[in-house]
Design an enzyme around this catalytic site. Sequence first.
Site, PDB file in Angstrom:
ATOM      1  N   ASP A 219       2.244 -48.848 -47.712  1.00  0.00           N
ATOM      2  CA  ASP A 219       2.658 -49.975 -46.882  1.00  0.00           C
ATOM      3  C   ASP A 219       1.596 -50.314 -45.831  1.00  0.00           C
ATOM      4  O   ASP A 219       1.041 -49.419 -45.185  1.00  0.00           O
ATOM      5  CB  ASP A 219       3.971 -49.569 -46.177  1.00  0.00           C
ATOM      6  N   GLU A 268      -5.616 -33.577 -56.352  1.00  0.00           N
ATOM      7  CA  GLU A 268      -5.253 -32.156 -56.538  1.00  0.00           C
ATOM      8  C   GLU A 268      -4.332 -31.997 -57.746  1.00  0.00           C
ATOM      9  O   GLU A 268      -4.062 -30.897 -58.194  1.00  0.00           O
ATOM     10  CB  GLU A 268      -4.522 -31.630 -55.287  1.00  0.00           C
TER      11      GLU A 268
HETATM   12  C1  NOJ Z   1       5.462 -54.407 -45.552  1.00  0.00           C
HETATM   13  C2  NOJ Z   1       6.797 -54.253 -46.205  1.00  0.00           C
HETATM   14  O1  NOJ Z   1       6.717 -54.732 -47.514  1.00  0.00           O
HETATM   15  C3  NOJ Z   1       7.785 -54.992 -45.353  1.00  0.00           C
HETATM   16  O2  NOJ Z   1       9.038 -55.087 -45.964  1.00  0.00           O
HETATM   17  C4  NOJ Z   1       7.885 -54.317 -44.021  1.00  0.00           C
HETATM   18  O3  NOJ Z   1       8.704 -55.071 -43.170  1.00  0.00           O
HETATM   19  C5  NOJ Z   1       6.511 -54.170 -43.369  1.00  0.00           C
HETATM   20  N1  NOJ Z   1       5.493 -53.756 -44.277  1.00  0.00           N
HETATM   21  C6  NOJ Z   1       6.561 -53.156 -42.260  1.00  0.00           C
HETATM   22  O4  NOJ Z   1       6.694 -51.875 -42.795  1.00  0.00           O
END
Ligand code: NOJ
Length: 559
Positions: A219, A268
Amino acid sequence: MTRPAVSDPNPTWWRQAAVYQIYPRSFADTTGDGLGDLPGVTAHMNYLSALGIDAIWLSPFYPSALADGGYDVDDYRDVDPRLGTLADFDALVAAAHDAGIRVIVDIVPNHSSDRHAWFQAALAAAPGSPERARYHFLDGLGADGELPPSDWISHFGGGAWTRVIEQRGPNAGRPGQWYLHLFAKEQPDFNWDNPEVREDFHTTLRFWADRGVDGFRVDVAHALAKDMALPLRSKTILDIEVDDGTDPLFDRDAVHDIFAGWRRVLNEYDPPKAAVAEAWVPFTNRRLKYARPTELGQAFNFDLLQAPFDAVEFRAIAEKCLVEADASGASSTWVFSNHDVVRHPSRYAVDGVSTREEMEAWLMSGGTVPPADLERGLRRARAATLFMLGLPGSAYLFQGEELGLFEVADLPEDALADPTWFRSNHRVKGRDGCRVPLPWDATAANFGFGGPPWLPQPDWFAHKAASVQDGAAGSTLEMYRAALSWRRKLQAEESLAWVSEPAATVSRYRRPNGWEVITNFGKAPAALPSDVVLAKVVLSSGEPAASLIPGETTYWLAP
Ligand code: NOJ
């Protein structure tokens, strides 16, 4: 179709995989509490297997207060009790592997939730303490520190700093330092210059890898390294403004050092674990760095997702992304829908709406201004999907797109849960409309999802339920199943050649083993190229017609 269990050690399984994103809280609920859960995923493994996908990607299922739909993680190494247990997770992985499906989990490294033990310890500790050093705590500006340390703004609206009430030291009981959160205030940003943070995420990666997951979706991968040198630089736009790595918040060169460390951990394992970066980096030369084999291996590109339904644009994007992927040693990724954007059959249904702001205004009108031509939107979405599924690279699909679901654009305001809605003071609705729990069974209570769903389902879900599309000729579900099955034959080699077409609205490409994909992006029918024999059309996104290709339709041709 039955596929062999996941036992082969193919280290490159991800290169041309079809990956199906599951938003667990909206997939299937087995406990009747209205929230989807992990056993709900396991219970649908036959459905997933019949769909023909290669992997599932699970959006966060970790303990969370749901300030941001689970992207506010309390504990990276556990399961939210409302969604199940670690034993349920293990059962899910085992069932998926038995069905020949790999499992990717979502890792959220930019920020934890404000309920995470480390953040709670930071709040309880004094300024300057090691506990605070895991996040970005700073004194405020102004005579009394009453102003935030910088003008940075947060996604979802509002400022990116929140002031705390000190619990320790001479200022106890009074407003004190500020902490950084690029997202909601419940999502404090980690300090990635701190070796403890780096080490802890290595532990998390190993924790899930040891439990058998095959890969990770990372993310906001481009935000981890930040320039926190004082005085902080001004930045009032939450986008990358420069393409040379010097933006204070995004896509800084130092981020690559972090992911080189992750790759060492992922390697790993045998086969090495896969990873894909969510990096909204518009500069392709920089985006591809995340996808290098020495880093995550793949990076999402959202170019098709952001493009209008247009032959020239689609072809240019496909060409560019394939070259780019090649240069990085990765394979390309393709995405039309995910849990953050308006579902693509709805996007393609509203003409003249393309920017994010225009889309937000359309949502605020409940999907009525401008009016949506849903039939056309779905026709285009199906054509776009077949254009995309024939390309070399990995296709990332979002749950429900195989049912041709539209955005639920008219959710009642009191049902909205997205922080965007609250932080924008009800000016932007946010992303709930694509997260409405799935319709499995047209005639069952709550369309077979489980208990009364956490977001209300519209009546029209009855026509979209998996039960009515299963086995129905021409249904979107059957189109996806057929495409995902034929797709395996297309993948002999990871390349394609464009075949030129007289009409600018028609695109045509050929895979090395002779399979072809022809799309008519225009509204009007186009003549079939003279060398195309209709008998070779094994799949069509619309009703095939003799000697022509109908408007907004894709054909797949066998050699
Ligand atoms: C990207 C994610 O896809 C989204 O849903 C989220 O709100 C933000 N990152 C923050 O984690």
